[in-house]
Design a protein around this motif. Structure first.
Motif, PDB file in Angstrom:
ATOM      1  N   ASN A   1       9.800  -0.203  12.837  1.00 45.89           N
ATOM      2  CA  ASN A   1       8.885  -0.956  11.977  1.00 45.89           C
ATOM      3  C   ASN A   1       7.536  -0.258  11.860  1.00 45.89           C
ATOM      4  OD1 ASN A   1      10.614  -3.099  11.298  1.00 45.89           O
ATOM      5  ND2 ASN A   1      10.166  -4.154  13.226  1.00 45.89           N
ATOM      6  N   PHE A   2       7.022   0.240  12.983  1.00 49.73           N
ATOM      7  CA  PHE A   2       5.746   0.943  12.958  1.00 49.73           C
ATOM      8  C   PHE A   2       5.848   2.239  12.150  1.00 49.73           C
ATOM      9  CE2 PHE A   2       5.663  -1.718  16.721  1.00 49.73           C
ATOM     10  CZ  PHE A   2       4.392  -2.255  16.692  1.00 49.73           C
ATOM     11  N   ALA A   3       6.979   2.931  12.287  1.00 47.93           N
ATOM     12  CA  ALA A   3       7.167   4.177  11.533  1.00 47.93           C
ATOM     13  C   ALA A   3       7.221   3.905  10.037  1.00 47.93           C
ATOM     14  CB  ALA A   3       8.455   4.872  11.999  1.00 47.93           C
ATOM     15  N   ARG A   4       7.899   2.830   9.639  1.00 48.39           N
ATOM     16  CA  ARG A   4       7.978   2.503   8.210  1.00 48.39           C
ATOM     17  C   ARG A   4       6.631   2.055   7.655  1.00 48.39           C
ATOM     18  NH1 ARG A   4      11.543  -1.596   6.539  1.00 48.39           N
ATOM     19  NH2 ARG A   4      11.411  -2.617   8.567  1.00 48.39           N
ATOM     20  N   VAL A   5       5.841   1.361   8.480  1.00 47.47           N
ATOM     21  CA  VAL A   5       4.504   0.968   8.041  1.00 47.47           C
ATOM     22  C   VAL A   5       3.640   2.199   7.809  1.00 47.47           C
ATOM     23  CG1 VAL A   5       2.351  -0.091   8.826  1.00 47.47           C
ATOM     24  CG2 VAL A   5       4.500  -1.335   9.058  1.00 47.47           C
ATOM     25  N   LEU A   6       3.644   3.117   8.757  1.00 47.82           N
ATOM     26  CA  LEU A   6       2.808   4.309   8.649  1.00 47.82           C
ATOM     27  C   LEU A   6       3.284   5.242   7.541  1.00 47.82           C
ATOM     28  CD1 LEU A   6       2.294   5.085  12.449  1.00 47.82           C
ATOM     29  CD2 LEU A   6       0.691   3.970  10.870  1.00 47.82           C
ATOM     30  N   ALA A   7       4.557   5.151   7.171  1.00 54.21           N
ATOM     31  CA  ALA A   7       5.075   5.993   6.095  1.00 54.21           C
ATOM     32  C   ALA A   7       4.865   5.389   4.713  1.00 54.21           C
ATOM     33  CB  ALA A   7       6.572   6.246   6.317  1.00 54.21           C
ATOM     34  N   ASP A   8       4.418   4.152   4.652  1.00 52.96           N
ATOM     35  CA  ASP A   8       4.196   3.487   3.361  1.00 52.96           C
ATOM     36  C   ASP A   8       2.975   4.105   2.680  1.00 52.96           C
ATOM     37  OD1 ASP A   8       3.888   1.862   1.188  1.00 52.96           O
ATOM     38  OD2 ASP A   8       3.970  -0.019   2.316  1.00 52.96           O
ATOM     39  N   PRO A   9       3.134   4.707   1.502  1.00 48.15           N
ATOM     40  CA  PRO A   9       1.966   5.314   0.827  1.00 48.15           C
ATOM     41  C   PRO A   9       0.906   4.302   0.435  1.00 48.15           C
ATOM     42  CG  PRO A   9       3.879   5.271  -0.642  1.00 48.15           C
ATOM     43  CD  PRO A   9       4.375   4.871   0.713  1.00 48.15           C
ATOM     44  N   LEU A  10       1.279   3.016   0.325  1.00 49.27           N
ATOM     45  CA  LEU A  10       0.317   2.000  -0.042  1.00 49.27           C
ATOM     46  C   LEU A  10      -0.608   1.635   1.121  1.00 49.27           C
ATOM     47  CD1 LEU A  10      -0.549   0.287  -2.448  1.00 49.27           C
ATOM     48  CD2 LEU A  10       1.081  -1.473  -1.718  1.00 49.27           C
ATOM     49  N   LEU A  11      -0.216   2.005   2.353  1.00 45.46           N
ATOM     50  CA  LEU A  11      -1.038   1.673   3.514  1.00 45.46           C
ATOM     51  C   LEU A  11      -2.408   2.336   3.434  1.00 45.46           C
ATOM     52  CD1 LEU A  11      -1.442   0.392   6.302  1.00 45.46           C
ATOM     53  CD2 LEU A  11      -0.371   2.432   7.299  1.00 45.46           C
ATOM     54  N   LEU A  12      -2.448   3.605   3.084  1.00 45.08           N
ATOM     55  CA  LEU A  12      -3.726   4.311   2.978  1.00 45.08           C
ATOM     56  C   LEU A  12      -4.593   3.684   1.889  1.00 45.08           C
ATOM     57  CD1 LEU A  12      -5.592   6.605   3.809  1.00 45.08           C
ATOM     58  CD2 LEU A  12      -4.389   8.079   2.169  1.00 45.08           C
ATOM     59  N   THR A  13      -3.984   3.323   0.772  1.00 45.63           N
ATOM     60  CA  THR A  13      -4.729   2.669  -0.303  1.00 45.63           C
ATOM     61  C   THR A  13      -5.313   1.348   0.164  1.00 45.63           C
ATOM     62  OG1 THR A  13      -3.315   3.673  -1.990  1.00 45.63           O
ATOM     63  CG2 THR A  13      -4.570   1.729  -2.632  1.00 45.63           C
ATOM     64  N   ALA A  14      -4.499   0.537   0.859  1.00 47.28           N
ATOM     65  CA  ALA A  14      -4.970  -0.758   1.348  1.00 47.28           C
ATOM     66  C   ALA A  14      -6.074  -0.583   2.384  1.00 47.28           C
ATOM     67  CB  ALA A  14      -3.806  -1.548   1.942  1.00 47.28           C
ATOM     68  N   ALA A  15      -5.924   0.414   3.266  1.00 48.01           N
ATOM     69  CA  ALA A  15      -6.942   0.650   4.290  1.00 48.01           C
ATOM     70  C   ALA A  15      -8.267   1.074   3.666  1.00 48.01           C
ATOM     71  CB  ALA A  15      -6.447   1.703   5.274  1.00 48.01           C
ATOM     72  N   LEU A  16      -8.212   1.969   2.684  1.00 48.30           N
ATOM     73  CA  LEU A  16      -9.435   2.420   2.017  1.00 48.30           C
ATOM     74  C   LEU A  16     -10.079   1.289   1.225  1.00 48.30           C
ATOM     75  CD1 LEU A  16      -8.357   5.985   0.788  1.00 48.30           C
ATOM     76  CD2 LEU A  16      -9.845   5.409   2.726  1.00 48.30           C
ATOM     77  N   ASN A  17      -9.253   0.473   0.569  1.00 50.88           N
ATOM     78  CA  ASN A  17      -9.805  -0.675  -0.158  1.00 50.88           C
ATOM     79  C   ASN A  17     -10.484  -1.658   0.796  1.00 50.88           C
ATOM     80  OD1 ASN A  17      -8.863   0.296  -2.613  1.00 50.88           O
ATOM     81  ND2 ASN A  17      -6.992  -0.912  -2.555  1.00 50.88           N
ATOM     82  N   THR A  18      -9.843  -1.910   1.931  1.00 55.03           N
ATOM     83  CA  THR A  18     -10.429  -2.812   2.921  1.00 55.03           C
ATOM     84  C   THR A  18     -11.731  -2.249   3.466  1.00 55.03           C
ATOM     85  OG1 THR A  18      -8.198  -3.552   3.543  1.00 55.03           O
ATOM     86  CG2 THR A  18      -9.986  -4.060   5.063  1.00 55.03           C
ATOM     87  N   LEU A  19     -11.743  -0.946   3.739  1.00 58.62           N
ATOM     88  CA  LEU A  19     -12.962  -0.307   4.218  1.00 58.62           C
ATOM     89  C   LEU A  19     -14.068  -0.381   3.165  1.00 58.62           C
ATOM     90  CD1 LEU A  19     -14.372   1.339   6.417  1.00 58.62           C
ATOM     91  CD2 LEU A  19     -13.441   3.409   5.361  1.00 58.62           C
ATOM     92  N   TRP A  20     -13.709  -0.167   1.896  1.00 58.49           N
ATOM     93  CA  TRP A  20     -14.680  -0.248   0.814  1.00 58.49           C
ATOM     94  C   TRP A  20     -15.247  -1.668   0.698  1.00 58.49           C
ATOM     95  CZ3 TRP A  20     -18.303   1.778  -1.587  1.00 58.49           C
ATOM     96  CH2 TRP A  20     -18.654   1.503  -2.911  1.00 58.49           C
ATOM     97  N   PHE A  21     -14.388  -2.667   0.838  1.00 56.52           N
ATOM     98  CA  PHE A  21     -14.854  -4.059   0.827  1.00 56.52           C
ATOM     99  C   PHE A  21     -15.812  -4.308   1.983  1.00 56.52           C
ATOM    100  CE2 PHE A  21     -14.629  -8.430   2.261  1.00 56.52           C
ATOM    101  CZ  PHE A  21     -14.795  -9.149   1.088  1.00 56.52           C
ATOM    102  N   ALA A  22     -15.489  -3.802   3.179  1.00 59.97           N
ATOM    103  CA  ALA A  22     -16.351  -4.006   4.346  1.00 59.97           C
ATOM    104  C   ALA A  22     -17.717  -3.362   4.144  1.00 59.97           C
ATOM    105  CB  ALA A  22     -15.669  -3.448   5.592  1.00 59.97           C
ATOM    106  N   VAL A  23     -17.732  -2.162   3.570  1.00 60.43           N
ATOM    107  CA  VAL A  23     -19.005  -1.474   3.339  1.00 60.43           C
ATOM    108  C   VAL A  23     -19.847  -2.250   2.328  1.00 60.43           C
ATOM    109  CG1 VAL A  23     -20.056   0.617   2.396  1.00 60.43           C
ATOM    110  CG2 VAL A  23     -18.124   0.799   3.969  1.00 60.43           C
ATOM    111  N   LEU A  24     -19.226  -2.647   1.224  1.00 57.76           N
ATOM    112  CA  LEU A  24     -19.966  -3.405   0.211  1.00 57.76           C
ATOM    113  C   LEU A  24     -20.461  -4.742   0.764  1.00 57.76           C
ATOM    114  CD1 LEU A  24     -17.807  -2.858  -3.005  1.00 57.76           C
ATOM    115  CD2 LEU A  24     -20.054  -1.897  -2.515  1.00 57.76           C
ATOM    116  N   ALA A  25     -19.624  -5.413   1.541  1.00 61.28           N
ATOM    117  CA  ALA A  25     -20.023  -6.702   2.112  1.00 61.28           C
ATOM    118  C   ALA A  25     -21.166  -6.521   3.099  1.00 61.28           C
ATOM    119  CB  ALA A  25     -18.825  -7.358   2.803  1.00 61.28           C
TER     120      ALA A  25
END
Length: 299
Positions: free
Chosen positions: A62-86
């Protein structure tokens, strides 16, 4: 002759320890049942592939499939961008408002009530209200206001560059009231003689704020900043209702990805694995933050 332990127990009961335990027990049981039990249950679940009808032990897959998901990096960067703006937009606002309200005399109570008013709105209602404000048509509320000064119309939530700042604007409006009241309560405890001494020395309003107000609020500011960081990394309601992750996954967050794993794909094991990774990341971030600010918070 009663032993020291039995005398200590009798003394504890006489001091109200038993009644305290009776009142505390329901809270402890409910917290354990609805908070700690799901956390403990998620540990084995993250190593399983299950739909709660059939279960298969898959180890770290499960962890390997999560880390291999290309959308994970997008979601992480979006979350980080939200945190910075907030942090940039939302963190100074309640501090400034609290300082302003603290200077009021007759209308302080009314101003405090008005500031706290957005918190009363249920989160979903507040999000839907702002979603209507962000109507991209020229007759939308915000576009109409911009039209008064010759600007717009803007696409707001339909624009990849404006969608996340728009969500941050709504989240800031919905949550700044609580922080403002906390800061205001802190300011009410600041010794007035410090301000009197600063005014006697000829300090300007900005210098009084920088050298007197902020140092007195330091410990509260540090705690609130940490809580805001943890909260922003768990943002879900606003982007889910406002944009559902769009446009083009520009507002997909980590919690939205967890939701999609669990309730769209039915992959509860992978959703739990990503939840644990997020919990580990937030724990590490909190430890680093506390370590980095330890000296500053006590000096």
């Amino acid at each position: 002759m009663p032993s020291r332990r039995s005398r200590g127990l009798v003394s504890w009961v006489r001091r109200g320890g038993l009644s305290t335990l009776v009142f505390f027990l329901p809270l402890l049981l409910s917290f354990g049942l609805f908070s700690w039990w799901p956390i403990l249950r998620s540990l084995p679940l993250s190593f399983q592939r299950t739909n709660f009808l059939t279960t298969e032990w898959v180890g770290l897959d499960n962890f390997a499939r999560v880390l291999a998901d290309p959308l994970l990096l997008t979601a992480a960067l979006n979350t980080l961008w939200f945190a910075v703006l907030a942090l940039v937009i939302g963190f100074p606002v309640p501090v400034i408002l609290a300082v302003f309200i603290a200077e009021l005399r007759r209308t302080r109570g009314l101003a405090s009530a008005l500031v706290y008013l957005p918190v009363i709105f249920p989160p979903v209602v507040a999000v839907l209200l702002w979603k209507a404000f962000f109507d991209p048509s020229p007759t939308g509320v915000l576009n109409t206001i911009l039209g008064w000064v010759g600007l717009g119309p803007l696409s707001w939530l339909n624009d990849g560059d404006l969608a996340m700042p728009s969500i941050v604007l709504q989240a800031t409006w919905a949550s700044f009231g609580t922080a403002t009241i906390i800061y205001l309560a802190t300011l009410m405890g600041v010794r007035t003689e410090l301000y009197d001494a600063a005014e006697t020395d000829g300090a300007s309003a900005f210098r009084r704020f920088w050298h007197v107000t902020l140092p007195q609020m330091r410990s509260v500011l540090l705690v609130m900043l940490l809580l805001q960081l943890i909260g922003t990394f768990q943002v879900f309601t606003e982007p889910y209702i406002m944009t559902n992750g769009g446009p083009e996954n520009r507002t997909v967050t980590i919690l939205m990805l967890i939701y999609r794993y669990a309730f769209v794909s039915g992959d509860y094991g992978r959703a739990t694995a990503l939840s644990l990774l997020l919990a580990i990341a937030l724990s590490g971030l909190s430890w680093i933050y506390l370590w980095a600010t330890k000296h500053w918070s006590t000096s």
